[in-house]
Motif scaffolding. Structure first.
Motif, PDB file in Angstrom:
ATOM      1  N   LYS A   1       0.813  -1.213   0.000  1.00  0.00           N
ATOM      2  CA  LYS A   1       0.000   0.000   0.000  1.00  0.00           C
ATOM      3  C   LYS A   1       0.852   1.270   0.000  1.00  0.00           C
ATOM      4  CE  LYS A   1      -3.795  -2.391   2.112  1.00  0.00           C
ATOM      5  NZ  LYS A   1      -4.574  -2.643   3.293  1.00  0.00           N
ATOM      6  N   LEU A   2       2.165   1.109   0.062  1.00  0.00           N
ATOM      7  CA  LEU A   2       3.046   2.280   0.062  1.00  0.00           C
ATOM      8  C   LEU A   2       2.954   3.068  -1.238  1.00  0.00           C
ATOM      9  CD1 LEU A   2       6.264   0.800   1.733  1.00  0.00           C
ATOM     10  CD2 LEU A   2       4.518   2.249   2.781  1.00  0.00           C
TER      11      LEU A   2
ATOM     12  N   SER B   1      17.328  -5.853  -3.240  1.00  0.00           N
ATOM     13  CA  SER B   1      16.627  -6.875  -4.021  1.00  0.00           C
ATOM     14  C   SER B   1      17.580  -7.941  -4.549  1.00  0.00           C
ATOM     15  CB  SER B   1      15.858  -6.231  -5.169  1.00  0.00           C
ATOM     16  OG  SER B   1      16.741  -5.560  -6.043  1.00  0.00           O
ATOM     17  N   LYS B   2      18.860  -7.604  -4.673  1.00  0.00           N
ATOM     18  CA  LYS B   2      19.838  -8.613  -5.110  1.00  0.00           C
ATOM     19  C   LYS B   2      19.958  -9.720  -4.072  1.00  0.00           C
ATOM     20  CE  LYS B   2      22.523  -5.411  -7.889  1.00  0.00           C
ATOM     21  NZ  LYS B   2      23.753  -4.643  -7.984  1.00  0.00           N
ATOM     22  N   ASP B   3      19.764  -9.367  -2.804  1.00  0.00           N
ATOM     23  CA  ASP B   3      19.818 -10.372  -1.739  1.00  0.00           C
ATOM     24  C   ASP B   3      18.580 -11.264  -1.755  1.00  0.00           C
ATOM     25  OD1 ASP B   3      22.221  -9.301  -0.852  1.00  0.00           O
ATOM     26  OD2 ASP B   3      21.236  -7.965   0.582  1.00  0.00           O
ATOM     27  N   LEU B   4      17.540 -10.821  -2.439  1.00  0.00           N
ATOM     28  CA  LEU B   4      16.286 -11.570  -2.477  1.00  0.00           C
ATOM     29  C   LEU B   4      16.021 -12.133  -3.876  1.00  0.00           C
ATOM     30  CD1 LEU B   4      14.139  -9.033  -0.422  1.00  0.00           C
ATOM     31  CD2 LEU B   4      15.238 -11.108   0.410  1.00  0.00           C
TER      32      LEU B   4
ATOM     33  N   LEU C   1      13.398 -14.909  -4.701  1.00  0.00           N
ATOM     34  CA  LEU C   1      11.957 -14.716  -4.554  1.00  0.00           C
ATOM     35  C   LEU C   1      11.191 -15.081  -5.817  1.00  0.00           C
ATOM     36  CD1 LEU C   1      11.598 -11.372  -2.569  1.00  0.00           C
ATOM     37  CD2 LEU C   1      11.013 -13.669  -1.801  1.00  0.00           C
ATOM     38  N   GLU C   2      11.726 -14.713  -6.966  1.00  0.00           N
ATOM     39  CA  GLU C   2      11.038 -14.993  -8.237  1.00  0.00           C
ATOM     40  C   GLU C   2      10.784 -16.482  -8.419  1.00  0.00           C
ATOM     41  OE1 GLU C   2       9.145 -13.973 -11.685  1.00  0.00           O
ATOM     42  OE2 GLU C   2      10.369 -12.436 -10.737  1.00  0.00           O
TER      43      GLU C   2
ATOM     44  N   THR D   1       4.040 -11.562  -1.783  1.00  0.00           N
ATOM     45  CA  THR D   1       3.954 -10.184  -1.282  1.00  0.00           C
ATOM     46  C   THR D   1       5.326  -9.521  -1.307  1.00  0.00           C
ATOM     47  OG1 THR D   1       2.058 -10.695   0.122  1.00  0.00           O
ATOM     48  CG2 THR D   1       3.333  -8.747   0.703  1.00  0.00           C
ATOM     49  N   LEU D   2       6.334 -10.235  -0.833  1.00  0.00           N
ATOM     50  CA  LEU D   2       7.690  -9.676  -0.847  1.00  0.00           C
ATOM     51  C   LEU D   2       8.177  -9.431  -2.276  1.00  0.00           C
ATOM     52  CD1 LEU D   2       9.455 -11.674   2.015  1.00  0.00           C
ATOM     53  CD2 LEU D   2       8.844  -9.251   1.991  1.00  0.00           C
ATOM     54  N   LEU D   3       7.872 -10.354  -3.182  1.00  0.00           N
ATOM     55  CA  LEU D   3       8.265 -10.182  -4.579  1.00  0.00           C
ATOM     56  C   LEU D   3       7.606  -8.937  -5.164  1.00  0.00           C
ATOM     57  CD1 LEU D   3       9.728 -11.243  -7.093  1.00  0.00           C
ATOM     58  CD2 LEU D   3       7.701 -12.609  -7.576  1.00  0.00           C
ATOM     59  N   ASN D   4       6.317  -8.743  -4.910  1.00  0.00           N
ATOM     60  CA  ASN D   4       5.620  -7.556  -5.413  1.00  0.00           C
ATOM     61  C   ASN D   4       6.197  -6.279  -4.801  1.00  0.00           C
ATOM     62  OD1 ASN D   4       3.900  -8.902  -7.147  1.00  0.00           O
ATOM     63  ND2 ASN D   4       2.353  -9.201  -5.576  1.00  0.00           N
ATOM     64  N   PHE D   5       6.520  -6.322  -3.509  1.00  0.00           N
ATOM     65  CA  PHE D   5       7.117  -5.157  -2.861  1.00  0.00           C
ATOM     66  C   PHE D   5       8.454  -4.809  -3.514  1.00  0.00           C
ATOM     67  CE2 PHE D   5      10.234  -3.569   0.216  1.00  0.00           C
ATOM     68  CZ  PHE D   5       9.677  -2.328   0.481  1.00  0.00           C
ATOM     69  N   VAL D   6       9.284  -5.802  -3.751  1.00  0.00           N
ATOM     70  CA  VAL D   6      10.597  -5.564  -4.370  1.00  0.00           C
ATOM     71  C   VAL D   6      10.423  -4.949  -5.751  1.00  0.00           C
ATOM     72  CG1 VAL D   6      12.616  -6.727  -5.349  1.00  0.00           C
ATOM     73  CG2 VAL D   6      11.853  -7.303  -3.059  1.00  0.00           C
ATOM     74  N   ARG D   7       9.486  -5.470  -6.523  1.00  0.00           N
ATOM     75  CA  ARG D   7       9.242  -4.915  -7.866  1.00  0.00           C
ATOM     76  C   ARG D   7       8.778  -3.460  -7.787  1.00  0.00           C
ATOM     77  NH1 ARG D   7       6.012 -10.119 -10.274  1.00  0.00           N
ATOM     78  NH2 ARG D   7       7.842 -11.319 -10.901  1.00  0.00           N
TER      79      ARG D   7
END
Length: 196
Positions: free
Chosen positions: A12-13, A44-47, A50-51, A142-148
């Motif tokens: 929601k940010l 995001s490189k650390d995550l 997630l994809e 959710t985390l993947l969408n946030f990173v994107r």
């Protein structure tokens, strides 16, 4: 004094905007990080896992494991049926046996990995995470969408800064050009009078 937040509130940010409607809370977060902690901008490189993780669901893994096991059983049946064919299918049986040796090892390894995942899931459920199966998928997606969204906002901020920099350079260039075209007399605003 909040002690936590719902993970989906991260998404929601981008919906929360400033009064002038030009900047979202996500853009502001990116701007603050760029100013104060630029080393965090590439988190995001650390995550990166997630994809692929977002595409995995335990239900589908179970179905795939079942299909692989049934397929291997069919290969074993085919091998046993070819025993009756005699020397005609000797090369076929030899190739099939080699394949079975390799495939059975791979399936055992896969079954072991799946068993470990299933044990982890069961332990989580027993520990009180009732909806772990759906929860893990939702957390990852959710985390993947946030990173994107974060990366997109950071990219937009960078483009905006570049546009502002170019605009400032153009204005400075125009001011210099205008000053050089007017010459030294341009700064005299009133005529000089002589007193008699």
């Amino acid at each position: 004094s909040a002690i936590g937040f719902r993970l989906d509130s991260l998404l929601k940010l981008t919906e929360t905007r400033a009064r002038n409607n030009k900047m979202t809370l996500m853009h502001y977060l990116c701007k603050v990080l760029a100013d104060k902690l630029p080393e965090l901008l590439d988190f995001s490189k650390d995550l990166s896992s997630l994809e692929p993780a977002s595409k995995i669901q335990l239900k589908f893994l179970a179905e795939e494991m079942q299909a692989i096991s049934k397929g291997l059983e069919k290969v074993v049946q085919e091998l046993s049926m070819s025993e009756n064919d005699g020397p005609v299918s000797e090369n076929f049986r030899k190739s099939l046996k080699e394949f079975l040796c390799y495939a059975e090892g791979q399936v055992r390894s896969l079954a072991s990995l799946y068993s470990a995942v299933e044990t982890e899931r069961t332990d989580r459920v027993q520990a009180g995470y009732q909806s772990f199966v759906g929860l893990s998928y939702r957390v990852v997606s959710t985390l993947l969408n946030f990173v994107r969204m974060f990366n997109r906002a950071h990219e937009e901020n960078s483009k905006q800064l570049e546009l502002e920099r170019k605009k400032a350079e153009k204005e400075a260039s125009n001011e210099k050009l205008n000053a050089s075209q007017k010459g030294p007399d341009a700064y005299i605003t009133s005529p000089i009078r002589t007193v008699k």
